[in-house]
Enzyme design. Structure first.
Site, PDB file in Angstrom:
ATOM      1  N   ASP A 129       0.847  -1.200   0.000  1.00 59.12           N
ATOM      2  CA  ASP A 129       0.000   0.000   0.000  1.00 59.12           C
ATOM      3  C   ASP A 129       0.880   1.247   0.000  1.00 59.12           C
ATOM      4  O   ASP A 129       1.844   1.330   0.756  1.00 59.12           O
ATOM      5  CB  ASP A 129      -0.890   0.021   1.249  1.00 59.12           C
ATOM      6  N   HIS A 143      12.781 -19.114  17.823  1.00 56.13           N
ATOM      7  CA  HIS A 143      11.636 -18.574  17.081  1.00 56.13           C
ATOM      8  C   HIS A 143      11.530 -19.260  15.723  1.00 56.13           C
ATOM      9  O   HIS A 143      12.458 -19.955  15.300  1.00 56.13           O
ATOM     10  CB  HIS A 143      11.789 -17.065  16.864  1.00 56.13           C
ATOM     11  N   HIS A 144      10.420 -18.971  15.026  1.00 54.48           N
ATOM     12  CA  HIS A 144      10.187 -19.514  13.685  1.00 54.48           C
ATOM     13  C   HIS A 144      11.252 -19.014  12.694  1.00 54.48           C
ATOM     14  O   HIS A 144      11.886 -17.971  12.919  1.00 54.48           O
ATOM     15  CB  HIS A 144       8.788 -19.140  13.199  1.00 54.48           C
ATOM     16  N   LYS A 164      11.615 -15.256  11.142  1.00 57.21           N
ATOM     17  CA  LYS A 164      11.886 -14.065  11.973  1.00 57.21           C
ATOM     18  C   LYS A 164      13.092 -13.314  11.412  1.00 57.21           C
ATOM     19  O   LYS A 164      14.131 -13.907  11.138  1.00 57.21           O
ATOM     20  CB  LYS A 164      12.106 -14.486  13.435  1.00 57.21           C
ATOM     21  N   GLY A 208       4.598  -3.152  17.873  1.00 58.93           N
ATOM     22  CA  GLY A 208       5.051  -4.496  18.239  1.00 58.93           C
ATOM     23  C   GLY A 208       6.303  -4.912  17.505  1.00 58.93           C
ATOM     24  O   GLY A 208       7.011  -5.828  17.936  1.00 58.93           O
ATOM     25  N   THR A 234      12.735  -9.659  22.781  1.00 66.48           N
ATOM     26  CA  THR A 234      12.454 -10.158  24.135  1.00 66.48           C
ATOM     27  C   THR A 234      13.739 -10.629  24.808  1.00 66.48           C
ATOM     28  O   THR A 234      13.981 -10.336  25.992  1.00 66.48           O
ATOM     29  CB  THR A 234      11.441 -11.326  24.060  1.00 66.48           C
ATOM     30  N   ASN A 266       7.636  -7.549  23.673  1.00 64.91           N
ATOM     31  CA  ASN A 266       6.746  -8.713  23.806  1.00 64.91           C
ATOM     32  C   ASN A 266       5.478  -8.268  24.528  1.00 64.91           C
ATOM     33  O   ASN A 266       5.546  -7.745  25.635  1.00 64.91           O
ATOM     34  CB  ASN A 266       7.453  -9.814  24.600  1.00 64.91           C
ATOM     35  N   THR A 269       9.936  -5.419  16.365  1.00 62.72           N
ATOM     36  CA  THR A 269      11.196  -5.378  17.119  1.00 62.72           C
ATOM     37  C   THR A 269      12.343  -5.110  16.138  1.00 62.72           C
ATOM     38  O   THR A 269      12.139  -5.089  14.929  1.00 62.72           O
ATOM     39  CB  THR A 269      11.428  -6.709  17.863  1.00 62.72           C
TER      40      THR A 269
HETATM   41  N1  NAP Z   1       6.091  -7.391  20.380  1.00 61.58           N
HETATM   42  C1  NAP Z   1       5.550  -8.608  20.268  1.00 61.58           C
HETATM   43  O1  NAP Z   1       4.874  -9.118  21.188  1.00 61.58           O
HETATM   44  C2  NAP Z   1       5.751  -9.361  18.988  1.00 61.58           C
HETATM   45  C3  NAP Z   1       5.137 -10.612  18.771  1.00 61.58           C
HETATM   46  C4  NAP Z   1       5.281 -11.225  17.530  1.00 61.58           C
HETATM   47  C5  NAP Z   1       6.024 -10.606  16.523  1.00 61.58           C
HETATM   48  N2  NAP Z   1       6.625  -9.407  16.788  1.00 61.58           N
HETATM   49  C6  NAP Z   1       7.360  -8.661  15.760  1.00 61.58           C
HETATM   50  O2  NAP Z   1       6.384  -8.012  14.934  1.00 61.58           O
HETATM   51  C7  NAP Z   1       6.895  -7.870  13.607  1.00 61.58           C
HETATM   52  C8  NAP Z   1       5.883  -8.462  12.618  1.00 61.58           C
HETATM   53  O3  NAP Z   1       5.729  -9.836  12.865  1.00 61.58           O
HETATM   54  P1  NAP Z   1       4.793 -10.764  11.933  1.00 61.58           P
HETATM   55  O4  NAP Z   1       5.052 -12.138  12.426  1.00 61.58           O
HETATM   56  O5  NAP Z   1       3.401 -10.251  11.861  1.00 61.58           O
HETATM   57  O6  NAP Z   1       5.526 -10.529  10.507  1.00 61.58           O
HETATM   58  P2  NAP Z   1       4.991 -10.883   9.053  1.00 61.58           P
HETATM   59  O7  NAP Z   1       4.070 -12.046   9.092  1.00 61.58           O
HETATM   60  O8  NAP Z   1       6.208 -10.962   8.184  1.00 61.58           O
HETATM   61  O9  NAP Z   1       4.133  -9.593   8.626  1.00 61.58           O
HETATM   62  C9  NAP Z   1       4.701  -8.322   8.426  1.00 61.58           C
HETATM   63  C10 NAP Z   1       3.672  -7.430   7.748  1.00 61.58           C
HETATM   64  O10 NAP Z   1       4.189  -6.099   7.688  1.00 61.58           O
HETATM   65  C11 NAP Z   1       3.929  -5.597   6.380  1.00 61.58           C
HETATM   66  N3  NAP Z   1       4.828  -4.468   6.097  1.00 61.58           N
HETATM   67  C12 NAP Z   1       6.171  -4.468   5.890  1.00 61.58           C
HETATM   68  N4  NAP Z   1       6.597  -3.214   5.673  1.00 61.58           N
HETATM   69  C13 NAP Z   1       5.487  -2.402   5.769  1.00 61.58           C
HETATM   70  C14 NAP Z   1       5.254  -1.007   5.637  1.00 61.58           C
HETATM   71  N5  NAP Z   1       6.252  -0.154   5.366  1.00 61.58           N
HETATM   72  N6  NAP Z   1       3.988  -0.536   5.807  1.00 61.58           N
HETATM   73  C15 NAP Z   1       2.979  -1.372   6.071  1.00 61.58           C
HETATM   74  N7  NAP Z   1       3.125  -2.712   6.196  1.00 61.58           N
HETATM   75  C16 NAP Z   1       4.361  -3.205   6.037  1.00 61.58           C
HETATM   76  C17 NAP Z   1       4.115  -6.803   5.480  1.00 61.58           C
HETATM   77  O11 NAP Z   1       3.525  -6.544   4.234  1.00 61.58           O
HETATM   78  P3  NAP Z   1       3.823  -7.521   2.963  1.00 61.58           P
HETATM   79  O12 NAP Z   1       3.056  -8.761   3.258  1.00 61.58           O
HETATM   80  O13 NAP Z   1       3.281  -6.738   1.808  1.00 61.58           O
HETATM   81  O14 NAP Z   1       5.320  -7.687   2.922  1.00 61.58           O
HETATM   82  C18 NAP Z   1       3.340  -7.838   6.319  1.00 61.58           C
HETATM   83  O15 NAP Z   1       1.947  -7.670   6.128  1.00 61.58           O
HETATM   84  C19 NAP Z   1       8.282  -8.511  13.631  1.00 61.58           C
HETATM   85  O16 NAP Z   1       9.255  -7.509  13.897  1.00 61.58           O
HETATM   86  C20 NAP Z   1       8.209  -9.481  14.814  1.00 61.58           C
HETATM   87  O17 NAP Z   1       9.477  -9.749  15.385  1.00 61.58           O
HETATM   88  C21 NAP Z   1       6.498  -8.785  17.983  1.00 61.58           C
END
Ligand code: NAP
Length: 236
Positions: free
Chosen positions: A34, A135-136, A139, A75, A146, A102, A77
């Site tokens: 987008d 992790h998976h 990542k 969220g 965390t 986390n 990291t």
């Molecule tokens: N803090 C917590 O508790 C926690 C828990 C779980 C995960 N995390 C972290 O959260 C992050 C996301 O994890 P996830 O497992 O959801 O990853 P994911 O499945 O790879 O999803 C990432 C999403 O972000 C989108 N994206 C990337 N760049 C963007 C931008 N500039 N603007 C808008 N959307 C964008 C991607 O779009 P596309 O599909 O088009 O590429 C995808 O939809 C990671 O850094 C992970 O380590 C944190």
């Protein structure tokens, strides 16, 4: 509450489902495909944005939210090298930010326990401390945010250890990083002596815990100004 999801991957989709179950309305679901900016946010009029994207994208996404006066829960990291700058900007511009390495309630209780255990064990140098995180395989960042939070808590109690490290050779606080299958998140702190071992572990079985925590954080942040963490939400 009107919620904008920035990032619609594994976490974004889980938050979508749970937020609607809690009676919230999702005003938009943005991915990297987008083209969006401050004007998009002004049109969608979210009460709060929840950002789970990519370490390289997070800072710009936060800045867009600040520009549009949208409170943002982050969220993602792997961007914390910019945290000081973002914190200053948030305060200077009178905006609202809540970030957490986390969001799970269990991990935030684990942080509290970890801090206490480190404060006890620091007095027993015969126990060597190290951390394991798993992790998976998709990542992007390593070690996990965390694991870094856990390490920084321990380092506060161990003045003779200056840094954490993912290399086994040096004397710093070692973090062993493992990547396997669809592992949702495993963290363990190990205190090992020549005669025994103490382990403190947290194992996430589902992403639901992170998603629910992020929604609780959004409900908390909606009408607040400043920079917050999960300990403010959970009061721990
Ligand atoms: N803090 C917590 O508790 C926690 C828990 C779980 C995960 N995390 C972290 O959260 C992050 C996301 O994890 P996830 O497992 O959801 O990853 P994911 O499945 O790879 O999803 C990432 C999403 O972000 C989108 N994206 C990337 N760049 C963007 C931008 N500039 N603007 C808008 N959307 C964008 C991607 O779009 P596309 O599909 O088009 O590429 C995808 O939809 C990671 O850094 C992970 O380590 C944190």
């Amino acid at each position: 509450m009107n919620i904008l999801l920035i990032g619609y991957g594994k976490m974004g989709k889980m938050i979508d489902e749970l937020a609607q179950q809690r009676g919230h309305h999702i005003v938009g679901r943005l991915t990297s495909k987008d083209k969006w900016n401050k004007e998009t946010l002004l049109q969608l009029k979210p009460d709060v944005a929840i950002e789970f994207t990519h370490p390289e994208a997070a800072v710009n996404n936060i800045l867009q939210c600040f520009e549009a006066n949208v409170p943002v829960v982050v969220g993602t990291t792997g961007w914390y090298q910019h945290l000081d700058k973002i914190t200053s900007l948030c305060i200077e511009k009178n905006q609202s930010l809540l970030y957490a390495s986390n969001f799970s309630i269990g991990v935030n209780l684990f942080f509290k326990i970890n801090d206490y255990v480190a404060s006890l064990l620091k007095n027993y140098p015969e126990y060597n401390v190290s951390i394991i995180e798993a992790h998976h395989t998709q990542k992007k960042d390593a070690p996990s945010g965390t694991a870094i939070s856990i390490a920084e808590q321990i380092l506060n109690h161990y003045p003779f250890k200056n840094h954490w490290s993912i290399n086994k050779e040096n004397d710093d606080l070692y973090i062993s990083v493992r990547r396997c299958g669809d592992e949702k998140g495993y963290h363990s702190v190990i205190y090992q002596s020549a005669i025994d071992e103490i382990q403190l572990s947290h194992h996430a079985f589902s992403r639901k815990g992170f998603a629910l925590g992020a929604i609780l954080a959004a409900e908390f942040l909606k009408d607040k100004k400043g920079v917050f963490q999960m300990k403010d939400v959970l009061n721990v």
